[in-house]
Design a protein around this motif. Structure first.
Motif, PDB file in Angstrom:
ATOM      1  N   PRO A  97       1.911   9.427   3.950  1.00 48.06           N
ATOM      2  CA  PRO A  97       1.553   8.169   3.350  1.00 48.06           C
ATOM      3  C   PRO A  97       0.535   7.358   4.395  1.00 48.06           C
ATOM      4  O   PRO A  97       0.524   7.773   5.599  1.00 48.06           O
ATOM      5  N   PRO A  98       0.061   6.064   3.966  1.00 48.08           N
ATOM      6  CA  PRO A  98      -0.905   5.625   5.013  1.00 48.08           C
ATOM      7  C   PRO A  98      -0.015   4.886   5.834  1.00 48.08           C
ATOM      8  O   PRO A  98       1.162   4.772   5.974  1.00 48.08           O
ATOM      9  N   VAL A  99      -0.904   4.351   6.951  1.00 47.02           N
ATOM     10  CA  VAL A  99       0.134   4.275   8.268  1.00 47.02           C
ATOM     11  C   VAL A  99      -0.211   2.525   8.800  1.00 47.02           C
ATOM     12  O   VAL A  99       0.438   2.166   9.396  1.00 47.02           O
ATOM     13  N   TYR A 100      -1.145   1.833   7.965  1.00 43.98           N
ATOM     14  CA  TYR A 100      -1.557   0.739   8.660  1.00 43.98           C
ATOM     15  C   TYR A 100      -1.010  -0.581   8.079  1.00 43.98           C
ATOM     16  O   TYR A 100      -0.521  -1.549   8.889  1.00 43.98           O
ATOM     17  N   GLU A 101      -0.883  -0.730   6.788  1.00 48.64           N
ATOM     18  CA  GLU A 101      -0.426  -1.808   6.250  1.00 48.64           C
ATOM     19  C   GLU A 101      -1.250  -3.082   6.593  1.00 48.64           C
ATOM     20  O   GLU A 101      -0.809  -4.079   7.360  1.00 48.64           O
ATOM     21  N   LEU A 102      -2.262  -3.264   6.773  1.00 46.17           N
ATOM     22  CA  LEU A 102      -3.407  -4.167   7.164  1.00 46.17           C
ATOM     23  C   LEU A 102      -3.256  -5.475   6.513  1.00 46.17           C
ATOM     24  O   LEU A 102      -3.176  -5.650   5.405  1.00 46.17           O
ATOM     25  N   LYS A 103      -3.436  -6.607   7.350  1.00 43.77           N
ATOM     26  CA  LYS A 103      -3.318  -7.617   6.943  1.00 43.77           C
ATOM     27  C   LYS A 103      -4.626  -8.186   6.275  1.00 43.77           C
ATOM     28  O   LYS A 103      -5.675  -7.510   6.905  1.00 43.77           O
ATOM     29  N   LYS A 104      -4.873  -9.402   5.667  1.00 48.66           N
ATOM     30  CA  LYS A 104      -6.124  -9.710   5.092  1.00 48.66           C
ATOM     31  C   LYS A 104      -7.088 -10.288   6.421  1.00 48.66           C
ATOM     32  O   LYS A 104      -6.601 -10.764   7.002  1.00 48.66           O
ATOM     33  N   GLY A 105      -8.188  -9.463   6.471  1.00 46.97           N
ATOM     34  CA  GLY A 105      -9.405  -9.859   7.587  1.00 46.97           C
ATOM     35  C   GLY A 105      -9.001  -8.670   8.521  1.00 46.97           C
ATOM     36  O   GLY A 105     -10.076  -8.722   9.266  1.00 46.97           O
ATOM     37  N   GLU A 106      -8.048  -7.870   8.804  1.00 51.64           N
ATOM     38  CA  GLU A 106      -8.269  -6.789   9.586  1.00 51.64           C
ATOM     39  C   GLU A 106      -9.192  -5.673   9.437  1.00 51.64           C
ATOM     40  O   GLU A 106      -9.633  -5.536   8.152  1.00 51.64           O
ATOM     41  N   ILE A 107      -9.309  -4.934  10.263  1.00 57.13           N
ATOM     42  CA  ILE A 107     -10.506  -4.216  10.428  1.00 57.13           C
ATOM     43  C   ILE A 107     -10.335  -2.545  10.914  1.00 57.13           C
ATOM     44  O   ILE A 107      -9.277  -2.713  11.823  1.00 57.13           O
ATOM     45  N   LEU A 108     -10.565  -1.721  10.267  1.00 56.11           N
ATOM     46  CA  LEU A 108     -10.688  -0.276  10.856  1.00 56.11           C
ATOM     47  C   LEU A 108     -11.960   0.072  11.141  1.00 56.11           C
ATOM     48  O   LEU A 108     -12.976  -0.151  10.337  1.00 56.11           O
ATOM     49  N   VAL A 109     -12.129   0.564  12.268  1.00 50.38           N
ATOM     50  CA  VAL A 109     -13.467   1.053  12.774  1.00 50.38           C
ATOM     51  C   VAL A 109     -13.585   2.596  12.850  1.00 50.38           C
ATOM     52  O   VAL A 109     -12.690   3.219  13.692  1.00 50.38           O
ATOM     53  N   PHE A 110     -14.438   3.117  12.001  1.00 51.24           N
ATOM     54  CA  PHE A 110     -14.275   4.703  11.979  1.00 51.24           C
ATOM     55  C   PHE A 110     -15.659   4.831  13.029  1.00 51.24           C
ATOM     56  O   PHE A 110     -16.796   4.425  12.766  1.00 51.24           O
ATOM     57  N   THR A 111     -15.570   5.857  13.883  1.00 50.88           N
ATOM     58  CA  THR A 111     -16.712   6.182  14.871  1.00 50.88           C
ATOM     59  C   THR A 111     -16.845   7.649  14.568  1.00 50.88           C
ATOM     60  O   THR A 111     -15.918   8.368  14.613  1.00 50.88           O
ATOM     61  N   VAL A 153       0.807  -1.299   0.041  1.00 47.86           N
ATOM     62  CA  VAL A 153      -0.047   0.117  -0.025  1.00 47.86           C
ATOM     63  C   VAL A 153       0.766   1.156  -0.047  1.00 47.86           C
ATOM     64  O   VAL A 153       0.301   2.242  -0.464  1.00 47.86           O
ATOM     65  N   GLN A 154       2.020   0.997   0.714  1.00 50.17           N
ATOM     66  CA  GLN A 154       2.888   2.555   0.471  1.00 50.17           C
ATOM     67  C   GLN A 154       3.280   2.546  -0.830  1.00 50.17           C
ATOM     68  O   GLN A 154       3.335   3.771  -1.350  1.00 50.17           O
ATOM     69  N   GLU A 155       3.709   1.600  -1.564  1.00 52.11           N
ATOM     70  CA  GLU A 155       4.016   1.738  -3.176  1.00 52.11           C
ATOM     71  C   GLU A 155       2.711   2.291  -3.959  1.00 52.11           C
ATOM     72  O   GLU A 155       2.921   3.205  -4.994  1.00 52.11           O
ATOM     73  N   VAL A 156       1.428   1.893  -3.563  1.00 50.92           N
ATOM     74  CA  VAL A 156       0.387   2.523  -4.277  1.00 50.92           C
ATOM     75  C   VAL A 156       0.217   3.867  -3.987  1.00 50.92           C
ATOM     76  O   VAL A 156       0.173   4.648  -5.050  1.00 50.92           O
ATOM     77  N   HIS A 157       0.344   4.269  -2.791  1.00 51.96           N
ATOM     78  CA  HIS A 157       0.383   5.874  -2.692  1.00 51.96           C
ATOM     79  C   HIS A 157       1.578   6.628  -3.356  1.00 51.96           C
ATOM     80  O   HIS A 157       1.431   7.446  -3.825  1.00 51.96           O
ATOM     81  N   GLU A 158       2.776   5.956  -3.349  1.00 52.84           N
ATOM     82  CA  GLU A 158       4.024   6.537  -3.888  1.00 52.84           C
ATOM     83  C   GLU A 158       3.860   6.710  -5.363  1.00 52.84           C
ATOM     84  O   GLU A 158       4.061   7.587  -5.697  1.00 52.84           O
ATOM     85  N   TYR A 159       3.264   5.433  -5.922  1.00 52.37           N
ATOM     86  CA  TYR A 159       3.566   5.379  -7.360  1.00 52.37           C
ATOM     87  C   TYR A 159       2.142   6.119  -8.104  1.00 52.37           C
ATOM     88  O   TYR A 159       2.263   6.542  -9.399  1.00 52.37           O
ATOM     89  N   HIS A 160       0.977   6.082  -7.534  1.00 51.38           N
ATOM     90  CA  HIS A 160      -0.235   6.392  -7.952  1.00 51.38           C
ATOM     91  C   HIS A 160      -0.938   7.153  -6.780  1.00 51.38           C
ATOM     92  O   HIS A 160      -2.153   6.927  -6.418  1.00 51.38           O
ATOM     93  N   PRO A 161      -0.197   8.507  -6.511  1.00 52.20           N
ATOM     94  CA  PRO A 161      -0.972   9.155  -5.426  1.00 52.20           C
ATOM     95  C   PRO A 161      -2.323   9.786  -5.864  1.00 52.20           C
ATOM     96  O   PRO A 161      -3.241   9.654  -5.026  1.00 52.20           O
TER      97      PRO A 161
END
Length: 191
Positions: A161-175, A105-113
């Protein structure tokens, strides 16, 4: 408070390097097991709205959650939404990957912002719209793809750039409180 759970889909079958982008790639048996563990650990509550990217692996992830929660097949439920806003713009991604394929995901941001930011705006906008339709203490569960989940968090907080590097199945909860994002919480894979 209203919560939007934004989950990265489970591991999909990959036959070759190009099949990772295959919209019809199904979950692996291991991916299904991980999603069941995540559901048991983090998704004990019921959701008022369920949504998924139209890609098969995201839909299958959501149906694994539904089965684990003993909910009938989600496609039959009025609260289920197959949301194009939760899925990637495949033509844009195909074009971007053809130019320079990112490995994370870091490269997604870097290559294709520009693509990263536009996808973040799209998915966060869809989440915010649903949040305004929920009443206090209600929640929605959406399943999408790593770059989009990460892009939504980056757009919401304007943290690049993005900070999480989520693994498959991980979750972000937006409150959300009063229509405004109050916090984002990361739910990692259970031990």
């Amino acid at each position: 408070m209203k919560e939007i759970y934004l989950m990265r889909h489970g591991a999909q079958s990959v036959v070759d390097k190009d099949s990772a982008w295959d919209p019809e790639a199904p979950l692996t048996p291991e991916g299904t097991l991980v999603i069941k563990r995540v559901t048991a650990a983090h998704l004990r509550r019921m959701f008022q709205v369920y949504g998924s990217s139209p890609l098969r692996r995201a839909m299958e992830t959501l149906n694994v959650v539904a089965a684990a929660q003993q909910i009938p097949h989600l496609a039959q439920r009025a609260t289920f939404r197959e949301m194009a806003a939760l899925g990637p713009d495949i033509a844009e991604w195909d074009q971007a990957v053809a130019i320079r394929a990112p490995k994370n995901v870091q490269e997604v941001h870097e290559y294709h912002p520009g693509l990263f930011r536009s996808e973040g705006a799209k998915i966060f906008g869809a989440m915010k719209k649903i949040a305004t339709q929920l009443t206090d203490d209600e929640a929605a569960l959406f399943v999408s793809h790593q770059p989009l989940v990460e892009a939504a968090a980056a757009f919401a907080t304007q943290t690049y750039p993005p900070v999480y590097e989520l693994k498959k199945g991980e979750i972000l909860v937006f409150t959300f409180e009063g229509g405004v994002l109050a916090k984002i919480e990361h739910l990692p894979l259970p031990e």
